[in-house]
Structures are given as C-alpha cells and as structure tokens.
Design an enzyme around this catalytic site. Structure first.
Site, short mmCIF file in Angstrom:
data_model
loop_
_atom_site.label_atom_id
_atom_site.label_comp_id
_atom_site.label_asym_id
_atom_site.label_seq_id
_atom_site.Cartn_x
_atom_site.Cartn_y
_atom_site.Cartn_z
N GLY A 1 -40.22 16.38 -7.56
CA GLY A 1 -40.47 15.00 -7.95
C GLY A 1 -41.90 14.56 -7.83
N HIS B 1 -44.64 22.59 2.90
CA HIS B 1 -45.27 22.02 4.09
C HIS B 1 -46.32 22.95 4.68
CE1 HIS B 1 -42.86 18.46 4.17
NE2 HIS B 1 -41.76 19.16 4.11
N LYS C 1 -34.36 18.94 11.58
CA LYS C 1 -34.30 17.60 12.14
C LYS C 1 -33.90 17.60 13.62
CE LYS C 1 -35.29 15.59 8.23
NZ LYS C 1 -34.36 14.76 7.47
N ASP D 1 -32.18 11.73 -4.96
CA ASP D 1 -32.41 12.52 -3.76
C ASP D 1 -31.54 12.03 -2.60
OD1 ASP D 1 -34.33 14.03 -5.01
OD2 ASP D 1 -36.02 12.84 -4.28
#
Length: 758
Positions: A435, A697, A115, A602
């Site tokens: 999920g 990803h 991030k 989550d």
C-alpha cells in the site's frame, strides 16, 4: 503508610528525541557517543518526572526493545550478530534491524519481530536451541544504576522474569525451551547477587506470561524458578499485567516472593482473593491507574477500594499504574490545541504519575488533603458521562439494522474467483505491494506546511498528486501487476481515517513507541462513530486515471482501527468495531461505484486483539471476523477484496483468517522464514494468499534467489495458481534507493517462477 511506584516510563523522549537520534545514527550521521549521551539525558529526565514517587524503575529505557536488551544481558546473542569489533551497539542494531550504523551491503537476518502480548508494541523474539548457553553481561544495567545513584534516585531494577523470557522465545531447532531453565536461573541468581552488592533492595521481576493459560509444565517451571531464586539477596516483586491471573492466582500466591503486583484495572475481581492469600509479611502492589489507555482515572472510586486494604496493610501496600506507561503518550500538557472539555477527560504518562501521587497522599493524609484534585476528577467523570458529543442516536439506529446473514458476499469464493480472473487478467504469481511507498522529505514537508496553514489546499493536493504519479510511474517501470497509489496523502494508516470520522479526536504530540524508532500517534475514540463523507475515493480515482493496470483502493479495516486507537471504556469494544465496520462499508461501496476493481482492507491487528486466554478467543473472533465481513458486504462478486496482516503469530487463528473470506490475503512471513506455512499442514487455506517475501523493516535488499526460494517453499503448501508475490508490509519507512532494487528483484523472481511453474 502506602508507598507509590511505577513499572516503566516511555523512553522516546517528550519530543521523540530518541526516534530522530536513532535514524540519524543509523545513517552514520550521529556518533555512538552522542547517541549514548542522549540516552542518559532521557533517563535523567524520566527519573526527574518520577521524583514524586517512592520508587522509580531502572532498566526500562531501551535503544530499541527491552526484550532484545535482555537477550544481550543474558548473553543469548545469535552467532551471526555477535560483536567481533566496534561498539557494542553495532551488534545490538544488527540483530534489531539487520544492519548497524553506516553499514552497507546485504547485512544479516534481523531477529524475528512480533507483538508484545496484546499490545501494538513489537519485540525481538529471543532465539534458542538445545546448544544455547547463557552468560551474564550486566554492564549496561549497572552503568544506568550508577547514573541513578549519582542523581540520588531511589530505583527498583526491572527484570524480565526467567520463565516469561523462555515463554517469549522460540527454539529454532524445535527443542524444549524449558530444558534451558536451570542454566538460565544460575545467571539470574548471579545478577540478583550483583544488584544486592550494589545496594539494591527491591527488584521488579516481570512475569506477564502468568496472565495466560499455562500447562502443567510451565506452571511447574514457575515453582522451580522462584524456589531457586529465593534468598538471592534482593527482595522480589513478582509483577503481572495485561490481564487476570485466573487459575494461576493460587500458583502466584504460593511462590516464595516478597511482593506481588496485580493489574487491578484488568482484574479488579482478583484483588480480594489475592489479598486474602497474601500472608503477614508480603507486599501487595496494585495497578489501579490504566497504563494502556488515556482516560482520566476516577480517583474517588479507586479510593473506595483502596482504603480498606490500606487500613489492613499500611506500608505493605504499594500503588502503581497497571503496567508500564510505555503504551501511552508522555505528557498531556503539550496538547494546547485539544478541545478543553475533551482534554479534561484525558491522562497521559505524566498525569498518570500525578494520579498515583494523589492517591498515595489521600491514603496517607486523608481525602481532605487532596480535596481539590478529587473534585476535579469527579467533575471530569461527570462531564464525559453526560456529554452529548459522546452519544449519536443515528449511529445506534444504524447498528440495529445489522442482522444475522447480512455480513456475507453474494457468492462463494470459487465463483467470485472466475469473475475476478476474467476481469483482471492477471498472470500466475501476480505481483503487488501492500500500500504505502516512501514518505519522502518532500511529502512530509508539504504535509507539515499544509497543516501549519503555510500551504493552500489546492497546492497541497497538487503536490500529493505529483507524488502519486511518481509512485505509479515507478510501479509501471517495475512491471508490477496490481498497483497502489502510495498513500502520499496519509500520515498514518489509522490516524488518516480517524481524522475523517465523527467520534474521534487527535493529539498533536501523543506519540507512542511501536518498535525501535517507529512511533505511532493513536487516535482517541471518544464517541459513537460515523463517516460524514468519502475519505479516499478522489485520491484512488486520480491514481486509476494514470494507468490501465488495476489500482487497489486502500483502506484500514474496522478491527485494526479499533485495536490501534485509544478506545472507549464505557461501551464494549465490539460495539465500536461494528460502528467502524458500517463506516468502512460506506467507503468500500463508494470506491466500487467509482470503478475501483481491487480494494484492500488491512486488518494488521486482528491477531493483536485476541484475549490473552485462549478460552476467551472465540468470543472476540466471532465479532471481529463478523465486523470485517460487514465492511465488505454488498460489493459485487467481480470486485476483488484483499486484506493484509503482519508481525503477529497467525498460525493458531488460521481458521478465523479464512473466515474473513477475503479473496486475497497478504501476510508477513519473511522474518519468520515462512513459519506461517506450517499451518497449512493441517488446514487447506481456501482463497488466494501472498506470503511476504522480504522484510521491509530491514534496510537489506532481498536477492532474486532469496525471493524465489521463499515462494518455492510456499508453493509446496499452497497451489501456485493461488499465490501472490509481495513484500511483508508497507514501504513508507524505506527510501526509494532501497525500494526500487528490492521490487526489481521481487518482480524478476515472479517472472522466473512463472516460467518454472507454467
């Protein structure tokens, strides 16, 4: 007179043109030339949007990530991704995602992704070692400069500052990153001299690391860097954002730069001290309109602060958004379906530029020149402040019921674990996924037609049930141990819940880039939050009816819903978080009553919400952890609570993660090669953990051997009986052709490990 500028603009296009072009390109269906042409078109349109300002940014456009762009400009490209032939973008995308356009096979290891400070934007972490060398390649930046010159745009190049670049990077061999500073500065001087030869006057040098707590070594690096860059040919605007400078304010004020940008939204109290230290020649740039939130600015209030400074500085005052507008949607004008009152409270990137332009005109010509605009701004502030839809006494009353000690499970983990093991009967190294499963074209088509009124509710539900059954059958064939329903009915892990909560509103086109082609549409949290009715229970109940294996109930946690929303600025974030926790708690208890044995909540964004200054962490962690515990308080010991986290640096908050007291945590670790495990050298994690074993990803499919190697590595730090085997994150962005073989290898690896460790 005061001048106006911008620090950066969204690069996805008004209708997410870049996203769709990238995905088409990666499939081999869009040539490089067409992708490059689209990039040029978006840049041209962005400059046109910013034509009302005195300066527009150059170099804020990116095909994937601006930090990755900077690594290529500096020649800092790992050997595995270096181009040998083909188009330069091929090497770029290999490092971004593990594979270039149209390539098949195993690909390469993609760069680690994490991030960007405390935002939901992800950047590709620069890789360093003691053998790293830098070599300038400004070709792409200079090509964009010539585009701007041809369009007669007055631009200011945007550079990631040399110290922040090293601060963002990781040394793969543990070497000292700052040992590379001297060589790096030579490349920066070369670049600045090249830009000066091209006629550039001002350069924006982004140094957001200055809003963090720096030790003496890093503070000294700033002095070294800017002394070395003095007189390089361009005037430097040292740019900070996302927080206050604190003890670094004196350092910033002493650096030999020509101007300083301060985020006056995050650090209003530092405007006066910085102004006092500015000196007689330097420029002060103030970020007075939030670049991270979507509320309309109070223009009169801003002018009250700016006018005395403008009187003193004149054209040495620049006004701008607080940071790049990358973090907000492009244009509010597209939102024709938003409630008119709520819409009047909002401002997207295009409108923020208008606000800056209005402020500039007011300073140059007086408030009378923009009287109507100021009246409209004041009316919006009053409407929002007094609106009954913002305040709900029932929600405030519920908050008052929270008492110390309520946010606890009935029994400690050691006792819960025995009951859960007896109930679930799972093997050693149990397998699960996070999920979501692929959001196929059929799913997207059904959702789109349902939203457009072309598909009846009953037909839509049948279509989603068919997709859920498909996901369940795939998982049973793969022999996974704990199943998920696949989230076919969910558009987004935050938006889906926000749509069902009072106090939230939604845009149609409010997309924001998260990374690469991944865009999110953050919900707008405008009022007190309440859950009118169950949100997920019927979908999970249906999925559980299809199998005898445990089915996880899937929820997004209160901290993540908060951190991935555009939040209120009229109450503390903690208040909204506790309101969300109470709403999620109601859903958790309803799932349990429906017979769901495993519930995942989550909290992917727990780390992301940390203040940038470590001294302020504990206050945030106290209420964030407590809010999660409120959400799960009241469930029976037999109910197994999972949580999930991804793509952040978690080692330094491992104690807080443990304090969540989730029975199982699944966490991203594969891109960082299980770097999280280093935390367990000093901390014994008490509960069960699933360190992610493959990077979802990337299109690369992990081999059984790769998964086995990662779990063996984990088992050297964590007892095998407490280890789970799972991917890094949800699988919605992948195709079934990628997902099935990856999960087959993951399950095979788990079986091999069971035989090895039994």
């Amino acid at each position: 007179m005061a001048r106006t500028h911008n620090l950066g603009f969204p690069r996805i296009g008004g209708a997410r043109e870049l996203k769709f072009a990238l995905e088409k390109h990666w499939k081999g269906a869009l040539p490089h030339a067409e992708l490059e042409a689209l990039g040029a078109k978006i840049r041209r349109e962005n400059w046109e949007r910013q034509g009302r300002l005195d300066f527009a940014p150059l170099g804020d456009f990116s095909f994937y990530d601006q930090v990755l762009d900077w690594s290529f400009l500096l020649g800092n490209v790992p050997q595995r991704a270096r181009p040998h032939e083909g188009h330069p973008l091929d090497a770029y995308f290999r490092l971004a995602r593990g594979r270039a356009a149209g390539e098949t096979g195993s690909g390469i290891a993609a760069g680690e992704m994490t991030k960007w400070f405390d935002t939901n934007y992800h950047y590709i972490v620069p890789e360093l070692s003691r053998r790293t060398t830098f070599r300038l390649d400004p070709s792409r930046l200079l090509a964009e400069l010539r585009e701007a010159q041809a369009a007669n745009v007055h631009v200011k190049p945007v550079l990631i500052g040399p110290v922040t670049y090293l601060w963002l990077a990781k040394a793969k061999d543990g070497s000292d990153r700052l040992a590379l500073l001297s060589e790096l500065l030579g490349v920066y001087r070369e670049l600045l001299q090249e830009l000066a030869r091209e006629g550039i006057d001002w350069v924006q040098v982004d140094e957001p690391a200055l809003v963090t707590e720096l030790d003496d070594k890093w503070r000294a690096a700033y002095r070294t860097a800017y002394e070395a860059l003095r007189g390089s040919g361009c005037r430097l605007l040292l740019t900070t954002y996302f927080g206050r400078l604190g003890e670094n304010l004196e350092l910033v004020a002493s650096l030999p730069v020509d101007g300083i940008h301060l985020d006056a939204v995050s650090a209003p109290g530092e405007v006066a001290p910085l102004f006092e230290r500015l000196g007689p020649e330097r420029v002060l740039s103030l970020g007075v309109v939030s670049g991270r939130n979507i509320w309309r600015a109070d223009l009169d209030k801003i002018l009250d602060r700016l006018e005395p400074i403008h009187e003193a500085l004149g054209d040495r005052l620049l006004i701008a958004p607080s940071c790049s507008l990358l973090h907000v949607p492009v244009d509010l004008q597209s939102e024709t379906k938003l409630d008119p009152e709520l819409r009047s409270w909002l401002s997207f990137a295009e409108q923020k530029l208008e606000e800056i332009e209005i402020l500039g005109r007011a300073l140059r010509e007086g408030r009378g020149a923009v009287r109507e605009e100021l009246e409209a701004s004041a009316a919006a502030q009053k409407s929002r402040r007094n609106s009954a839809r913002v305040h709900d006494p029932r929600v405030r009353a519920a908050l008052e019921t929270l008492t110390p000690g309520r946010a606890r499970r009935a029994s400690p983990y050691a006792e819960r674990r025995k009951l859960q093991a007896a109930r679930l009967g799972l093997p050693l190294f149990p397998t699960t996924t996070i999920g979501s499963f692929p959001q196929t074209p059929e799913i997207r088509k059904a959702r789109s037609e349902y939203k457009a009124g072309k598909l009846e509710r009953a037909a839509y539900e049948r279509a989603m049930q068919a997709e859920i059954e498909r996901a369940v059958r795939h998982q049973e064939e793969l022999e996974l141990d704990v199943l998920v329903h696949g989230e076919a009915e969910r558009n987004d892990m935050v938006e889906y819940f926000g749509e069902q909560l009072q106090g939230y509103a939604f845009s149609e086109f409010g997309w924001v880039q998260s990374y690469g082609s991944r865009c999110v549409k953050p919900p707008i949290l405008f009022g007190d939050i309440r859950r009118p009715e169950p949100m997920t229970v019927e979908w999970i109940r249906y999925a559980q009816s299809l199998t005898k294996k445990p089915m996880k109930g899937m929820l997004t946690g209160p901290v993540t819903i908060l951190n991935w929303s555009f939040v209120r600025d009229d109450v503390p974030r903690s208040v909204s978080c506790y309101q969300l926790a109470l709403a999620i708690r109601e859903e958790v208890l309803d799932l349990e009553r429906a017979g769901v044995q495993v519930i995942q909540i989550d909290e992917a964004a727990l780390r992301e919400g940390l203040p940038l200054r470590r001294s302020e962490w504990q206050s945030y962690l106290d209420w964030a952890v407590d809010a999660f515990r409120v959400a799960v308080s009241g469930v029976r010991d037999e109910t197994q609570i999972h949580t999930h986290m991804c793509y952040s640096e978690f080692n330094d908050i491992i104690e807080a993660i443990a304090a969540l007291d989730a029975d199982v945590i699944t966490i991203e670790t594969s891109r960082s090669d299980m770097e999280l495990l280093d935390a367990f050298d000093r901390f014994e994690y008490p509960n069960e953990i699933g360190p992610g074993v493959y990077d979802i990803h990337s299109p690369n499919v992990p081999t059984e051997e790769q998964v086995v190697g990662l779990i063996r590595k984990a088992a050297s730090k964590i007892p095998p009986r407490r280890l789970w085997v799972n991917p890094d994150c949800g699988l919605k962005t992948r195709s079934w052709d990628e997902v099935r073989p990856a999960l087959e290898n993951m399950v095979s690896a788990a079986k091999k490990l069971r035989a090895e460790f039994s």
